[in-house]
Design a protein around this motif. Sequence first.
Motif, short mmCIF file in Angstrom:
data_model
loop_
_atom_site.label_atom_id
_atom_site.label_comp_id
_atom_site.label_asym_id
_atom_site.label_seq_id
_atom_site.Cartn_x
_atom_site.Cartn_y
_atom_site.Cartn_z
N CYS A 2 13.76 16.52 -12.31
CA CYS A 2 14.33 17.60 -13.14
C CYS A 2 14.62 18.85 -12.33
N THR A 3 13.98 18.97 -11.16
CA THR A 3 14.26 20.10 -10.27
C THR A 3 15.51 19.86 -9.44
N TYR A 4 15.63 18.64 -8.88
CA TYR A 4 16.67 18.40 -7.88
C TYR A 4 17.88 17.61 -8.37
N SER A 5 17.75 16.86 -9.46
CA SER A 5 18.86 15.98 -9.85
C SER A 5 19.05 15.92 -11.37
N ASN A 6 18.84 17.07 -12.02
CA ASN A 6 19.15 17.20 -13.44
C ASN A 6 18.45 16.14 -14.29
N CYS A 7 17.21 15.84 -13.93
CA CYS A 7 16.35 14.89 -14.65
C CYS A 7 16.85 13.45 -14.57
N GLN A 8 17.78 13.19 -13.65
CA GLN A 8 18.27 11.83 -13.39
C GLN A 8 17.71 11.37 -12.04
N PRO A 9 17.76 10.06 -11.74
CA PRO A 9 17.28 9.61 -10.43
C PRO A 9 17.94 10.36 -9.27
N ASP A 10 17.13 10.73 -8.32
CA ASP A 10 17.64 11.39 -7.12
C ASP A 10 18.18 10.31 -6.18
N THR A 11 19.43 9.96 -6.38
CA THR A 11 20.05 8.86 -5.63
C THR A 11 20.53 9.37 -4.27
N SER A 12 19.57 9.71 -3.42
CA SER A 12 19.88 10.05 -2.03
C SER A 12 19.95 8.73 -1.26
N ASP A 13 21.13 8.14 -1.21
CA ASP A 13 21.32 6.74 -0.81
C ASP A 13 21.94 6.61 0.58
N ARG A 14 21.73 5.42 1.16
CA ARG A 14 22.36 5.01 2.42
C ARG A 14 22.05 5.94 3.58
N ASN A 15 20.89 6.56 3.55
CA ASN A 15 20.45 7.38 4.68
C ASN A 15 19.82 6.49 5.74
N GLN A 16 19.98 6.88 7.01
CA GLN A 16 19.53 6.06 8.13
C GLN A 16 18.60 6.88 9.04
N ILE A 17 17.49 6.26 9.43
CA ILE A 17 16.49 6.88 10.31
C ILE A 17 16.36 5.95 11.50
N ILE A 18 16.92 6.33 12.64
CA ILE A 18 17.15 5.38 13.73
C ILE A 18 16.67 5.96 15.07
N GLY A 19 15.77 5.24 15.75
CA GLY A 19 15.44 5.56 17.13
C GLY A 19 14.71 6.87 17.33
N ASN A 20 13.91 7.28 16.36
CA ASN A 20 13.18 8.55 16.45
C ASN A 20 11.71 8.32 16.81
N THR A 21 11.04 9.37 17.24
CA THR A 21 9.59 9.38 17.40
C THR A 21 9.03 10.33 16.34
N VAL B 22 9.83 7.40 1.42
CA VAL B 22 11.10 7.11 0.74
C VAL B 22 10.82 6.97 -0.75
N LYS B 23 11.43 7.80 -1.56
CA LYS B 23 11.09 7.89 -2.97
C LYS B 23 11.93 6.95 -3.84
N GLU B 24 11.40 6.68 -5.03
CA GLU B 24 12.09 5.89 -6.04
C GLU B 24 13.42 6.54 -6.40
N GLY B 25 14.40 5.71 -6.68
CA GLY B 25 15.74 6.22 -6.98
C GLY B 25 16.69 6.14 -5.81
N THR B 26 16.15 6.02 -4.59
CA THR B 26 17.01 5.88 -3.41
C THR B 26 17.27 4.40 -3.14
N SER B 27 18.34 4.11 -2.40
CA SER B 27 18.65 2.70 -2.12
C SER B 27 19.50 2.56 -0.87
N ASN B 28 19.45 1.33 -0.31
CA ASN B 28 20.36 0.88 0.74
C ASN B 28 20.29 1.72 2.01
#
Length: 286
Positions: free
Chosen positions: A205-224, A235-241
Amino acid sequence: VITEQPTVAVTPTEGVTPTSAPTPTGSTGTRNINVNTTAELTAALADAQPGDVITMADGVYKGKKKSTIPIGTTYYTASFIIDRSGTAQNPIVLQGSRNARIDGGGLGGYYGLYLIQANYIQVKGITIENADKGLILDRSNHVTLDTIEVKDIHDEGIHMRALSSDNVLKNSSVHHIGRNKSTGVIDNHYGEGVYIGSANSSNWCTYSNCQPDTSDRNQIIGNTITNTGGENIDVKEGTSNGLIQGNTLGIAGLIGKNADSWVDIKGNSWTITGNAGVSSIGPGYE
């Protein structure tokens, strides 16, 4: 999906530690802007246009600015804010060496670098340190974070939230996250290294108008990503792929009772492949 072989054709660059400003790629460089002071950096970001390449000289940059764009009812404060967009052909590039350091005003201060409604941005090489939260993306898409360092942060190191999708964090170092505001010791119950999306229980309700925060298709590659009070990657619920590939993880949640693994996945259809880690307070992956 946890596999031994990559299923997404993205190859990280190993062992990159820049000592000078990297050469921008993917940009025509319509304006090359060199900055040496906090005032110059603030002005360059406020006037950023597609194709701009903003290069920070070595030094400490410590600003303070309140966003003019709310998330919910809150206007967040950061040392520096990017609220302009590039294009796919002409991204806005902010770059420098690891000795070009953004200071967030202390562990009890504010955000270090804040991207809000900022699309097609590239941040390369610089350090973000000494902040309440390190680097935050809200409603920002197609952002590339490459060879940066985020360290000495009270809360999250890097957070992609509020419907921020198609972003890439690669070849970077995130460490010493979750420092106590008073002592500086990593003993916060939180302090995730990299945080994707937001929690249904308290923040949709703070970040996505009380709907799933679909921060999708993000990539975390080759980091320390290591020495975090919370999970290295959460990685939170509502995200995918999304993709978590080729990262070095470790020393997660040694103090924080709310941390439970290097990588905590509540999203759907994520691929986790080729990572290595040591010293988790609980499971490696949950």
